[in-house]
Scaffold this motif. Sequence first.
Motif, PDB file in Angstrom:
ATOM      1  N   LEU A  47       0.826  -1.202   0.000  1.00 51.11           N
ATOM      2  CA  LEU A  47       0.000   0.000   0.000  1.00 51.11           C
ATOM      3  C   LEU A  47       0.861   1.252   0.000  1.00 51.11           C
ATOM      4  O   LEU A  47       1.826   1.356   0.759  1.00 51.11           O
ATOM      5  N   ASP A  48       0.490   2.210  -0.876  1.00 56.01           N
ATOM      6  CA  ASP A  48       1.075   3.548  -0.862  1.00 56.01           C
ATOM      7  C   ASP A  48      -0.064   4.538  -0.629  1.00 56.01           C
ATOM      8  O   ASP A  48      -1.094   4.489  -1.324  1.00 56.01           O
ATOM      9  N   LEU A  49       0.107   5.438   0.340  1.00 50.62           N
ATOM     10  CA  LEU A  49      -0.885   6.470   0.611  1.00 50.62           C
ATOM     11  C   LEU A  49      -0.233   7.841   0.479  1.00 50.62           C
ATOM     12  O   LEU A  49       0.801   8.113   1.104  1.00 50.62           O
ATOM     13  N   VAL A  50      -0.841   8.683  -0.323  1.00 48.18           N
ATOM     14  CA  VAL A  50      -0.396  10.069  -0.456  1.00 48.18           C
ATOM     15  C   VAL A  50      -1.383  10.931   0.328  1.00 48.18           C
ATOM     16  O   VAL A  50      -2.589  10.948   0.036  1.00 48.18           O
ATOM     17  N   THR A  51      -0.897  11.632   1.355  1.00 48.56           N
ATOM     18  CA  THR A  51      -1.778  12.353   2.274  1.00 48.56           C
ATOM     19  C   THR A  51      -1.253  13.765   2.542  1.00 48.56           C
ATOM     20  O   THR A  51      -0.080  14.061   2.267  1.00 48.56           O
TER      21      THR A  51
END
Length: 849
Positions: free
Chosen positions: A168-172
């Motif tokens: 998983l990659d999350l851009v926040t």
Amino acid sequence: MKFNIAFVLLCCCLWSCKKDSKTHFKIEPGVSLELAQHRKKVISNTHYHLSFKLPANQTAPIPANLDLSFNLSEVNGPLVLDFSPNNTVKPEVFLITGPIEVTFKDEHLIIPKRYLKTGRNEFKIKFQAGDQYLNRTDKYLYTLSVPDHARALFPCFDQPNLKATFKLDLVTPHHWQVLSATTPGFKSKTEEHTTHVFETSDLMSTYLFSFVAGEFNEITKDNHRFLFREQDSLKITESLDPIFNLHEKAIVFLEDYTNYEFPFKKLDFAAIPFFPFGGMEHVGAIQYKESSLFFEDYMPKLTHWNRANLIAHEVSHMWFGNLVTMDWFDDVWLKEVFANFMAAKVVNPNFPELNFDLLTLVTKTPRAYAVDRTLGTNAIRQDLDNLNNAGSLYGGIIYNKAPIMMKQLEMLLGEEQFQQGLQDYIKSYANSNATWNDLVTIFDEKSDADIKAWSEVWVNKSSRPVFAHDFKYTNNNISSLALHQYAEDGSENLWPQQLEIALIYKDSIAKRTTYVNQSTQFLDVLEGLPKPETIVYNSDGAGYGVFPVDVNTALTSFKIEDDVVRASNYINIYENALSGKIPVQTALQTFFNGLQHETNELIIGMISSNFGSLYWDFLSESERVKLQPEFAEALWERLNSTLSTSIKKSVYSAFSNIAYTGESLEQLYAIWHKDVVIDSLKLNEKDFTNLAMNLALYNHPKHDAILKSAVTQISSTDDKERFQYLLPALALDNEVRKAMFLSFKAVENRKNTSWVATANHYIHHPLHQKDAVKYLALSLDALEDVKATSDLFFPLKWLNSTIGKYQSKEAKALLDKYLKANPNLNTQLKAKILQATDNLRRYQEMIKD
């Protein structure tokens, strides 16, 4: 010639496409059992690499990417992925060579056969994430994919027996905290965003994939990360250590009991305001309702036990549900019953001051009966043809009847054999899937009893046993006592069970245990004993059914000295009242007497609930008006007597539930306004907020001033937002309440299901029903949409908070009209309606008689 060649090529292409689109299963909305079985045969070693760009604006689209890889053992048709986002953006699918043509219909993304091969397959999918079950607020969001909602977020094989690994990659936004199944391997930052790259996860089913992101406080202890938003400093100080310690104790116990080490890379957790469940056991990242974890030390022991039990329940799922997962959601009850069952083993030794036979009895049995007594009851194990109906399988039977069944099974097998069976089960099916029958086979090999036949009734059949008795006395001693068992639904089923019977004498109680497995059984263990004042069946709470009670001694139930026996007798009285075997007025007076004398916090909480149910659901308005002053005066008197804090809180609850008029309403206002301070009654900020809302519901003369003042006393921004949301439901003007309820027809106005259920409670309270019944039809008309667009528990909550609160002829006519007009209504949904409206049906039948 050119035309002929082109024509032939076109025909070949069309034939190829037609052949390519042919499948061995019907492609339909949801995830059909047929589709799932096909995919299980040919797909393995699945890996999802997901990337989501999460904007701070809760209404902005969420662009996402998926790198999907898996093995195919054969290629005999197209690949069908599940995807049902609440947007119309068509996903784009790519091979390494470039984009490919796909079909997107009926909640599926279909990749033609010509792009598939035996062995390893890899695709890139660009899509807009669905956010129907991505619970978004201005400050945070969280996924909730159970039972089949992963497919609403991203394209996947959304079935429990196709386990996969996830990356998983999350851009926040920079200031957001994140939590998922594994630890972020690294972060990278730009001027605008932070990218969190998580390590590859352990094997898990899609419904267990999750992430939490947003503005949270964070603390790390004992290698566990904890995200929370609670702002009350006292609650934080007094809750953090217990929260961490309870997780550790649960892990240690379960490793020992199962003989299997903690099965995943980590265990973190998040506390989320107004989370729709108590908790959800996502791999590596449990989500909890914040109010279930944070409270003051002075709260009753039962509140502390509830927190410990909730944590142990969710941690137990790491073995029972996550490590070993049901093959299909028809066995979803299996993970829940073991989480319940194991939680009790984890927690109970840490609360020696509590009586756990009593605790199990008052927390499980009434809730199981609340479903099993209805025309909409269901078996513990239910058939399931499509996962879009899986949410309807959850309810009181799997959470409350199943643990009673499992305790009976443990007594039948013996504790040692039962534990060995579970250890064999965990070892045999670790990181895989299993069915109830797989476990029954293991147990059957360890017992002389026919476990398969036993299971057929307890697990695969619905309803409950009803018991009657005949007895004879000779010289004032019992010469014979015959116990008769029959099924409440009229079937031939019998529930074999261990049963304890208590004979109540003036100065003592004699208890005897027997095994009941016949339609008529003579209880030889009782022969020769002196004639008792009364008999209490199921006196240890381990049995199950509707047991006979003595109406002549019901009113003095509070005098029974043994807590478990007394509680069981109260339960038997309530069930007999609803079954029409004893008058409602007798049962109501029994519970009222109990409220005036009871000193056990577990029992008084139960009888307070029963008292309120009989008062509001089974008395006419004129009967309530007549009895209210007497009841309120007596409860106020006891509220001001010398009692423990926990008992006083239950008496306060009973009082505030009926203090809607006259002197009692002013007494309630005096508590809220702090003109009266009642010794040992401890009310926190949330209690005062709820009290203000009750005063508004009861149409106190200072209605507007109370609400205006109450909002200024709320310190939590989350709680203040909830309060303001609920204000229209508390309005004096029926048109305002009506407008709010009718707004729930639109799914966007039902996003916070907990708030909606609370609003419905106020709008459809008996004090408002003369107005609200005129627009009650929406409660049924919107039901199918509610089911299709909400979390798994909300359809029943929706019904319970609307038509389930009524007792009138108008509501019954509306119900009958709806059922007649919808003969092909989804079976599980119809069952929920019948469960929620059982009191309505019973009351209307009672007044006919």
